[in-house]
Each structure stands twice: as C-alpha cells, then as structure tokens.
Design a protein around this motif. Structure first.
Motif, PDB file in Angstrom:
ATOM      1  N   LEU A 121     124.095  37.827   4.269  1.00  0.00           N
ATOM      2  CA  LEU A 121     125.344  38.358   4.809  1.00  0.00           C
ATOM      3  C   LEU A 121     125.247  38.578   6.320  1.00  0.00           C
ATOM      4  O   LEU A 121     126.180  38.246   7.067  1.00  0.00           O
ATOM      5  CB  LEU A 121     125.663  39.672   4.081  1.00  0.00           C
ATOM      6  CG  LEU A 121     126.979  40.365   4.410  1.00  0.00           C
ATOM      7  CD1 LEU A 121     128.166  39.480   4.093  1.00  0.00           C
ATOM      8  CD2 LEU A 121     127.088  41.677   3.617  1.00  0.00           C
ATOM      9  N   ARG A 125     127.493  36.763   9.262  1.00  0.00           N
ATOM     10  CA  ARG A 125     128.246  37.511  10.275  1.00  0.00           C
ATOM     11  C   ARG A 125     127.862  37.059  11.691  1.00  0.00           C
ATOM     12  O   ARG A 125     128.726  36.964  12.576  1.00  0.00           O
ATOM     13  CB  ARG A 125     128.002  39.010  10.091  1.00  0.00           C
ATOM     14  CG  ARG A 125     128.734  39.547   8.866  1.00  0.00           C
ATOM     15  CD  ARG A 125     128.380  40.995   8.519  1.00  0.00           C
ATOM     16  NE  ARG A 125     129.298  41.481   7.489  1.00  0.00           N
ATOM     17  CZ  ARG A 125     129.086  42.536   6.702  1.00  0.00           C
ATOM     18  NH1 ARG A 125     127.962  43.235   6.825  1.00  0.00           N
ATOM     19  NH2 ARG A 125     129.975  42.908   5.811  1.00  0.00           N
ATOM     20  N   HIS A 152     139.761  42.764   3.086  1.00  0.00           N
ATOM     21  CA  HIS A 152     139.278  43.783   2.154  1.00  0.00           C
ATOM     22  C   HIS A 152     137.867  43.428   1.669  1.00  0.00           C
ATOM     23  O   HIS A 152     137.577  42.258   1.414  1.00  0.00           O
ATOM     24  CB  HIS A 152     140.243  43.872   0.968  1.00  0.00           C
ATOM     25  CG  HIS A 152     140.025  45.081   0.123  1.00  0.00           C
ATOM     26  ND1 HIS A 152     138.972  45.194  -0.760  1.00  0.00           N
ATOM     27  CD2 HIS A 152     140.696  46.238   0.042  1.00  0.00           C
ATOM     28  CE1 HIS A 152     139.034  46.373  -1.351  1.00  0.00           C
ATOM     29  NE2 HIS A 152     140.067  47.031  -0.882  1.00  0.00           N
ATOM     30  N   PRO A 153     137.006  44.447   1.523  1.00  0.00           N
ATOM     31  CA  PRO A 153     135.627  44.176   1.101  1.00  0.00           C
ATOM     32  C   PRO A 153     135.507  43.432  -0.229  1.00  0.00           C
ATOM     33  O   PRO A 153     134.464  42.845  -0.500  1.00  0.00           O
ATOM     34  CB  PRO A 153     135.019  45.584   1.002  1.00  0.00           C
ATOM     35  CG  PRO A 153     135.794  46.401   1.977  1.00  0.00           C
ATOM     36  CD  PRO A 153     137.197  45.856   1.925  1.00  0.00           C
ATOM     37  N   ALA A 156     134.437  39.974   0.519  1.00  0.00           N
ATOM     38  CA  ALA A 156     133.316  39.799   1.457  1.00  0.00           C
ATOM     39  C   ALA A 156     132.420  38.627   1.088  1.00  0.00           C
ATOM     40  O   ALA A 156     131.882  37.955   1.964  1.00  0.00           O
ATOM     41  CB  ALA A 156     132.485  41.079   1.534  1.00  0.00           C
ATOM     42  N   SER A 163     134.649  42.811   7.178  1.00  0.00           N
ATOM     43  CA  SER A 163     135.279  43.675   6.175  1.00  0.00           C
ATOM     44  C   SER A 163     135.958  44.916   6.728  1.00  0.00           C
ATOM     45  O   SER A 163     136.709  45.560   6.005  1.00  0.00           O
ATOM     46  CB  SER A 163     134.233  44.113   5.143  1.00  0.00           C
ATOM     47  OG  SER A 163     133.628  43.002   4.527  1.00  0.00           O
ATOM     48  N   THR A 164     135.675  45.295   7.950  1.00  0.00           N
ATOM     49  CA  THR A 164     136.315  46.491   8.494  1.00  0.00           C
ATOM     50  C   THR A 164     136.831  46.204   9.901  1.00  0.00           C
ATOM     51  O   THR A 164     136.356  45.293  10.589  1.00  0.00           O
ATOM     52  CB  THR A 164     135.356  47.708   8.580  1.00  0.00           C
ATOM     53  OG1 THR A 164     134.358  47.455   9.576  1.00  0.00           O
ATOM     54  CG2 THR A 164     134.691  47.996   7.244  1.00  0.00           C
ATOM     55  N   GLU A 167     134.169  46.498  12.473  1.00  0.00           N
ATOM     56  CA  GLU A 167     133.289  45.334  12.515  1.00  0.00           C
ATOM     57  C   GLU A 167     133.951  44.204  13.320  1.00  0.00           C
ATOM     58  O   GLU A 167     133.295  43.533  14.134  1.00  0.00           O
ATOM     59  CB  GLU A 167     133.005  44.880  11.082  1.00  0.00           C
ATOM     60  CG  GLU A 167     132.007  43.763  10.972  1.00  0.00           C
ATOM     61  CD  GLU A 167     131.865  43.274   9.534  1.00  0.00           C
ATOM     62  OE1 GLU A 167     132.502  43.838   8.623  1.00  0.00           O
ATOM     63  OE2 GLU A 167     131.121  42.299   9.328  1.00  0.00           O
ATOM     64  N   TRP A 190     143.510  49.920   4.502  1.00  0.00           N
ATOM     65  CA  TRP A 190     144.120  51.227   4.232  1.00  0.00           C
ATOM     66  C   TRP A 190     143.141  52.244   3.655  1.00  0.00           C
ATOM     67  O   TRP A 190     143.280  53.445   3.866  1.00  0.00           O
ATOM     68  CB  TRP A 190     145.302  51.065   3.267  1.00  0.00           C
ATOM     69  CG  TRP A 190     144.862  50.777   1.865  1.00  0.00           C
ATOM     70  CD1 TRP A 190     144.484  49.578   1.348  1.00  0.00           C
ATOM     71  CD2 TRP A 190     144.728  51.729   0.803  1.00  0.00           C
ATOM     72  NE1 TRP A 190     144.123  49.716   0.032  1.00  0.00           N
ATOM     73  CE2 TRP A 190     144.264  51.026  -0.324  1.00  0.00           C
ATOM     74  CE3 TRP A 190     144.954  53.115   0.700  1.00  0.00           C
ATOM     75  CZ2 TRP A 190     144.013  51.651  -1.551  1.00  0.00           C
ATOM     76  CZ3 TRP A 190     144.705  53.737  -0.518  1.00  0.00           C
ATOM     77  CH2 TRP A 190     144.243  53.006  -1.626  1.00  0.00           C
ATOM     78  N   TRP A 191     142.150  51.767   2.898  1.00  0.00           N
ATOM     79  CA  TRP A 191     141.183  52.620   2.209  1.00  0.00           C
ATOM     80  C   TRP A 191     140.123  53.174   3.160  1.00  0.00           C
ATOM     81  O   TRP A 191     139.372  54.085   2.789  1.00  0.00           O
ATOM     82  CB  TRP A 191     140.471  51.785   1.132  1.00  0.00           C
ATOM     83  CG  TRP A 191     139.823  50.606   1.797  1.00  0.00           C
ATOM     84  CD1 TRP A 191     140.387  49.375   2.001  1.00  0.00           C
ATOM     85  CD2 TRP A 191     138.562  50.579   2.455  1.00  0.00           C
ATOM     86  NE1 TRP A 191     139.534  48.578   2.747  1.00  0.00           N
ATOM     87  CE2 TRP A 191     138.408  49.298   3.033  1.00  0.00           C
ATOM     88  CE3 TRP A 191     137.535  51.524   2.607  1.00  0.00           C
ATOM     89  CZ2 TRP A 191     137.273  48.933   3.757  1.00  0.00           C
ATOM     90  CZ3 TRP A 191     136.407  51.157   3.337  1.00  0.00           C
ATOM     91  CH2 TRP A 191     136.288  49.872   3.888  1.00  0.00           C
ATOM     92  N   ASP A 192     140.000  52.607   4.365  1.00  0.00           N
ATOM     93  CA  ASP A 192     138.869  52.896   5.244  1.00  0.00           C
ATOM     94  C   ASP A 192     138.979  54.299   5.815  1.00  0.00           C
ATOM     95  O   ASP A 192     139.951  54.614   6.503  1.00  0.00           O
ATOM     96  CB  ASP A 192     138.837  51.861   6.378  1.00  0.00           C
ATOM     97  CG  ASP A 192     137.609  51.987   7.275  1.00  0.00           C
ATOM     98  OD1 ASP A 192     136.893  52.996   7.200  1.00  0.00           O
ATOM     99  OD2 ASP A 192     137.386  51.046   8.059  1.00  0.00           O
ATOM    100  N   PRO A 193     137.975  55.163   5.547  1.00  0.00           N
ATOM    101  CA  PRO A 193     138.037  56.526   6.088  1.00  0.00           C
ATOM    102  C   PRO A 193     138.125  56.534   7.615  1.00  0.00           C
ATOM    103  O   PRO A 193     138.596  57.510   8.185  1.00  0.00           O
ATOM    104  CB  PRO A 193     136.720  57.164   5.625  1.00  0.00           C
ATOM    105  CG  PRO A 193     136.146  56.269   4.598  1.00  0.00           C
ATOM    106  CD  PRO A 193     136.774  54.920   4.731  1.00  0.00           C
TER     107      PRO A 193
END
Lengths: 289, 289
Positions: A121, A125, A152-153, A156, A163-164, A167, A190-193
């Motif tokens: 991975l 990248r 979205h992860p 991946a 994924s973010t 990143e 949307w889910w990412d803190p």
C-alpha cells in the motif's frame, strides 16, 4: 418546479446512460447552469464536437472526469496510463475553454488501487505521488488543475489508495496549488473525525479544486460503488462540511455525482430535477455565509 | 499439522455456529492456547458454568465480546444499554479469573451507529465518550479494561461511529489506561495513512488492550459485515502493523475474529486449524522482535 441553485453542477455520471447531447440538454432544460463531463461520452462524439456542443449548451464546465489509475509499477502499462492522463488534460483544457464564463479546468483524479497481487500500500501511494509529479508540467502548460480525490476507505484496495483528505493534501503539498488540488466529496469523507480541520487546511493551502455533495445510506448495495444517494436521502449532515468549504472562500460550482442503479434507471431529466430538489433542500441553505 | 503459534487466540465469532463447549474443544484440540469469548454463547450456558468450562479447557481468555452500542440519546433504551454493559463487565471479570494464567480481562466495545433518523455524527461520538465515563468506575472496580474498537469507516453510520485508531485514543485519553484501552484490528484500520503512528501512540499511551489480525479482500460480499478473511488470504501486509504493535511492548495474545459465511460453514475444528495456518504464515514471522 423551483429554479435550481445557480451553483449546482450535474456530474454526468448522475445520468450515466445518457449520451453527451442528452446530458447537456436535460441539464440545461432543468435550469442547471453547469456540468461535470466524463471522458467516455466526450470521446464518443470526439473532443472538438463535444466542445462545440458544450458551448452551444450555454453550460459552465465544473470538472472533467477522470484521470488517475496510476498505481502500477514502472513499465508499459504505467506509461500508457500516464499518456492517457495527458490526453485527459488536453480534453479538460479544451472543454473548459468551450464552456460558459465561470468554467473551471479541473481534471478529477482517482488514484487507483493495489496492483493485482500486491500488498504494498505504501508503495502504491508513492507511485501516485510520482505520477502526479510526471503529469504536473503538462497540466501547468495546459492551465489545468489536477484534482486528487480521496475515495472512501472501502475502496482503498481496488480503486483508490488515497483515502483521506489530509492524505490527498499531503500529496498535493509538493506542487503549485494552481496545478494540483483536491476534490472534497462528502460521500467519501463524511465519516472522518478530522474532516472539518482537513477542509480548513485545504482552503488555507488553496487546494479545493471542486466540492461535491452526495449522500450516504446503509445498507450498502451489493456493489458498494453504487451506494450514492441524492443529497438529503441519507445520513449526511451537509451543514458543517458545506459551511467549512464556503468559509475557505470557495466560490465555484458544486457538483452532484451519483453512482446508483435506481437513479440511472430514472429518466435523465427527472434525475436532474430530483438532484436539483435534493440540493436545494439539503445543501443550498448553507451556501449563504 | 504444525503447532499453532503460542500467541494465537481464536475469537469465538470465527466459529460462530459452534456452542461454547464446541468452541473450547476445537480450539484446545487444535493446540491453540487462548480464546476470545462472545456473550451470547456464554449466556446460553450461564456465566458460572461457562467459567468452569473455560477453566477445564485450560485455555487463556484474551477478550470477551462485546459491549458498547451506546450512541442512543438519554432515555430508558440508553440506560438499558449501559446496564447491559455492566453485566458484560462482570462476565469479563469472571471469565478472565477462570481462564488459564496469562488471561486478560478485556471487554471489547463497539460504539454503535447513528440512532435511527439521526444525522448527528458528532453528537453520537460525544455520547460514546459519556457512556464510557459512566462505565469506567464499574470497569475499574471489576479490574476490567474497556477496549474501544474503531471499526472500518464503512460501518460509521450503522454500527460504529468510532472510525480510526486516533479517534479511539482521543476518547480513551480522558481515562486511566488500565480501565480504558483500544482494540487494534488490522481489518478495520489497515487503509489508514496514519496507522503506524497511531499504533506507536497507542503503545506510548499504554492503550493497546488487544491486537487482532484479519485480512481484507475485494470484492466485498453483499453483506459488508461478512468480508473478513484468514490472515494471508487478502491484501493486507501484516508486517508493518504487527512490528509496530510488538515494538510498543505488546506481549498479550493476538486474536483472529472472522465474520465470513464460508468460514462459518466450515467444520469448526477445520476453521481453527486454517486460522492457525494463516496466522503462522502471515503473522508469526513478525512476532520476533
């Protein structure tokens, strides 16, 4: 029918089964002012014809989709992918010049997944960064912004190793913001803190090439690529992300790109109208600063 | 057949359709030394009997699964969920005391998703923190560690609003590390660009309550909960994460928890043996520092 939000852009994937002529016609007929094109329907009619059709439609171009898929190791397949991205850059520049005033020359990039049989991975990248490095001079020469889209992860491994949003920004950081930016798509992040601070950072670094809104709902369909919903039909609260994007000074069109079998089976004019209605209720209220 | 790695623990979900007696028997028969129990099969025989059975099996307890599901707003349903978590804490303490030397009293927590009809992700995350605050004194009194498990972001809306290891650590940070820790499960976090630094942080902060290994492969099954694979059968490179966990000084058992219809349809002894074989080839090589 209410007038669609003037900042709404219909990504052509939302009416996937429409050819370019139909996509342009239904978008304009619905009163939407901008479109994000896809390569295949453009190539179907030829670039010059597509550009002329776009001009005649009176629509702005918001993005062209999509380049990328360059996680392959060195070799002919990788070179072919890079060359194809160079063609996509030219398409983007031509279409943006043909679009109405306010068009933006943005090529959305989906990085690609792990090459077959690979578990590397980090290596994949790194190859994304290398590929963007190779393409950046071409993009700069053409006046095109390469827009790295974090996916979205859950994609991946097989579609996008980025994924973010942070990143994507880390990759973009090596390059001129006019040449390499990022795609902010609510469905993917949307889910990412850290999503709000990442959007703030993206704005501060001048990287938001395009903002896209799309809703998330479970259960996911059997093909998890196709679980994208009209804004308002899922669980995403569009207020915080939209306000964060606007607070950066983002003043471009906002796209809706829906991969969804049910939406694709809808009459395309109707799908565009429903998209406009969802956008008006779930997103437009947060577009006033 | 090779001897299973002495640090391997079989999470009971891997042999979901086996009752407790069968799960204990096949785990021990395969030469595995530890097990992670689930609440339902334990409650089926009753806690006292389950504890006696565990003692007689000679196995260590690595974790008890699972508590959590406390994103509900204040009200009777939330109070009932918290009370049920208190029962789970007692179960964990009793079972850990009944397991062989080296057993650990770790209750794995899956936070829960968005309540029906809610789009308030931040609020749901706050309620997770609040719930752990309510349960921490009970866990401390029982000598149990609550282990927050970040789940893959594809479960953020309907199962677990805690999506990254750093987010779990941010929640845990308010509490004594002996009382609140985190679950490091490769399946959920392998894609995270920050995964190695987050593992290092988790170790530095004394939070790794359990390390679990499980592989990722696409396409995902129609029910995305069931896409977990034997170590080595997917695309995860177990070396970097395993070495990072070991480098923190982690010296506990390492669990394999597989939700997968095909594996559940396999004879349970055979499933345990295959798990041990996958672990031996994909994980064991990185357990020597």
């Amino acid at each position: 029918m209410t007038t669609p939000d003037p900042r709404l852009s219909i990504n052509q994937a939302t009416v996937k089964h429409a050819d370019l002529a139909t996509a342009l016609r239904v978008t304009a007929t619905a009163g939407v002012q901008a479109i994000g094109t896809w390569r295949e329907p453009v190539q179907e009619v030829g670039l010059a014809t597509a550009a002329q059709m776009l001009t005649e439609s009176g629509l702005r171009l918001s993005t062209h989709c999509r380049g990328g898929f360059f996680t392959l190791p060195a070799g002919p397949a990788r070179r072919a992918a890079l060359d194809d991205n160079r063609v996509a850059i030219e398409e983007t520049a031509t279409l943006a010049a043909a679009g109405a005033e306010g068009s933006t020359a943005v090529l959305v990039l989906v990085a690609g997944g792990l090459p077959e049989g690979s578990r590397d991975l980090l290596g994949a990248r790194e190859r994304v960064r290398d590929a963007i490095g190779e393409l950046a001079p071409d993009a700069a020469a053409a006046g095109v912004t390469l827009s790295i889209e974090p996916l979205h992860p859950m994609y991946a491994s097989d579609r996008c190793v980025v994924s973010t949003l942070n990143e994507a920004l880390d990759i973009a950081a090596d390059f001129d913001p006019a040449v390499v930016g990022v795609t902010v798509d609510t469905f993917h992040i949307w889910w990412d803190p850290d999503v709000l601070s990442a959007i703030e950072r993206a704005g501060r670094e001048g990287r938001i090439a395009t903002y896209q809104v799309c809703d998330w709902k479970t259960p996911l369909p059997a093909d998890v690529l196709l679980g994208r919903h009209y804004p308002g039909d899922g669980v995403i609260d569009f207020e915080p992300m939209t306000r964060a994007v606007l607070a950066t000074g983002y003043d471009r069109d906002i796209e809706v790109e829906l991969f969804n079998e049910d939406i694709w089976a809808t009459d395309p004019l109707e799908a565009v109208k429903r998209t406009a209605a969802g956008f008006a209720s779930a997103v437009s209220p947060y577009l006033t600063v």
